[in-house]
Scaffold this active site. Structure first.
Site, mmCIF file in Angstrom:
data_model
loop_
_atom_site.group_PDB
_atom_site.id
_atom_site.type_symbol
_atom_site.label_atom_id
_atom_site.label_comp_id
_atom_site.label_asym_id
_atom_site.label_seq_id
_atom_site.Cartn_x
_atom_site.Cartn_y
_atom_site.Cartn_z
ATOM 1 N N LEU A 114 0.881 -1.167 0.000
ATOM 2 C CA LEU A 114 0.000 0.000 0.000
ATOM 3 C C LEU A 114 0.919 1.218 0.000
ATOM 4 O O LEU A 114 1.896 1.255 0.748
ATOM 5 C CB LEU A 114 -0.912 0.020 1.225
ATOM 6 C CG LEU A 114 -2.116 -0.918 1.228
ATOM 7 C CD1 LEU A 114 -2.888 -0.778 2.534
ATOM 8 C CD2 LEU A 114 -3.034 -0.632 0.051
ATOM 9 N N ASP A 115 0.607 2.199 -0.824
ATOM 10 C CA ASP A 115 1.450 3.382 -0.920
ATOM 11 C C ASP A 115 1.587 4.087 0.428
ATOM 12 O O ASP A 115 0.746 3.948 1.324
ATOM 13 C CB ASP A 115 0.866 4.372 -1.934
ATOM 14 C CG ASP A 115 0.778 3.788 -3.328
ATOM 15 O OD1 ASP A 115 1.566 2.865 -3.633
ATOM 16 O OD2 ASP A 115 -0.082 4.241 -4.100
#
Length: 262
Positions: A114-115
């Site tokens: 996940l960024d």
């Protein structure tokens, strides 16, 4: 199936590739490549033969890094906050998901990414084989995101998402997109005092920053992004940001069944 063997001292010995996969190093197939490439040592000696047996007293390293072995497999669901790196360590000193999980009884690793500026559900485990399959595009594991964009988003733009968007690394697979019920007319307002519309999009690919790039490509840059479901696991509002919980046996069974593991 791996057959259990005992060494000359009567201790249970296991195949090296199985031990490394269970430690979360990589999938069994990827671990086998590491061994064949001579990147694994046991008690300081390079091992390149598949099927080598090791026991709990052996010291195992991959590329010179000591591997922490775990006899048990652990599975967690983490609600990752924004501003946290999906990695074991960060050269810039930013907080990581592994640091959030430091109180877990075994070292676990993120399934996918996940960024930094994306929040939401992230599976953490030391089950290397399961992690590899969940991330592999051939299994098509669905991920659902809640997306805040400067709206309203036009019908044609939604159809583009549903048909696939052309990015610089290829066209995306068709996505499922819905507007959040009741939020189109009652828009929320961000710090810029500009109206935001909330949508939910489900994809089964894992291109880098894919959701943000998809919305950017159709002219609606993402203001906020949260993953609310990963396969059969969904956010129920009980797991607070920065918290994690163990997966239930039923949830683990569903995840393994999803990718052909029993």
């Amino acid at each position: 199936m791996d057959v259990e063997h005992k060494d000359q001292n009567g201790e249970l010995a296991e195949r090296l590739q199985k031990v490394l996969a269970q430690a979360g190093v990589a999938s069994r197939r990827q671990v086998e490549r590491l061994i064949e490439e001579g990147r694994v040592t046991v008690n300081g000696i390079t091992v390149s033969v598949l099927g080598t047996k090791v026991n709990s007293n052996d010291t195992i390293c991959v590329d010179g890094t000591l591997i922490e072995r775990s006899e048990r497999l652990f599975y967690y669901l983490l609600n990752k906050p924004m501003g946290v790196i999906t990695s074991a360590r960060d050269p810039q000193g930013r907080p990581t998901v592994v640091e959030i999980m430091r109180d877990a009884p075994a070292r676990v690793y993120p399934v996918g990414r996940l960024d930094f500026d994306t929040s939401g559900l992230l599976v953490m485990t030391n089950d290397g084989e399961l992690a590899h399959r969940l991330m592999h595009p051939s299994y098509g594991v669905e991920k659902t995101y809640r997306v805040w964009v400067h709206g309203p988003v036009g019908i044609k733009a939604l159809e583009q998402l549903r048909e696939g968007v052309l990015l610089n690394d290829g066209k995306t697979a068709p996505a499922k997109v819905v507007r959040r019920s009741g939020l189109l007319k009652r828009r929320i307002v961000d710090q810029m005092s500009e109206p935001l519309e909330v949508l939910e999009i489900t994809i089964h690919e894992g291109k880098n920053r894919q959701v943000r790039r998809m919305f950017g490509a159709i002219g609606y840059p993402v203001a906020k992004l949260e993953r609310i479901a990963f396969g059969p696991l969904a956010q129920d509002g009980q797991l607070q940001s920065g918290s994690y919980r163990s997966l239930t046996r039923e949830e683990i069974k569903k995840l393994r069944s999803l990718v052909g593991l029993t």
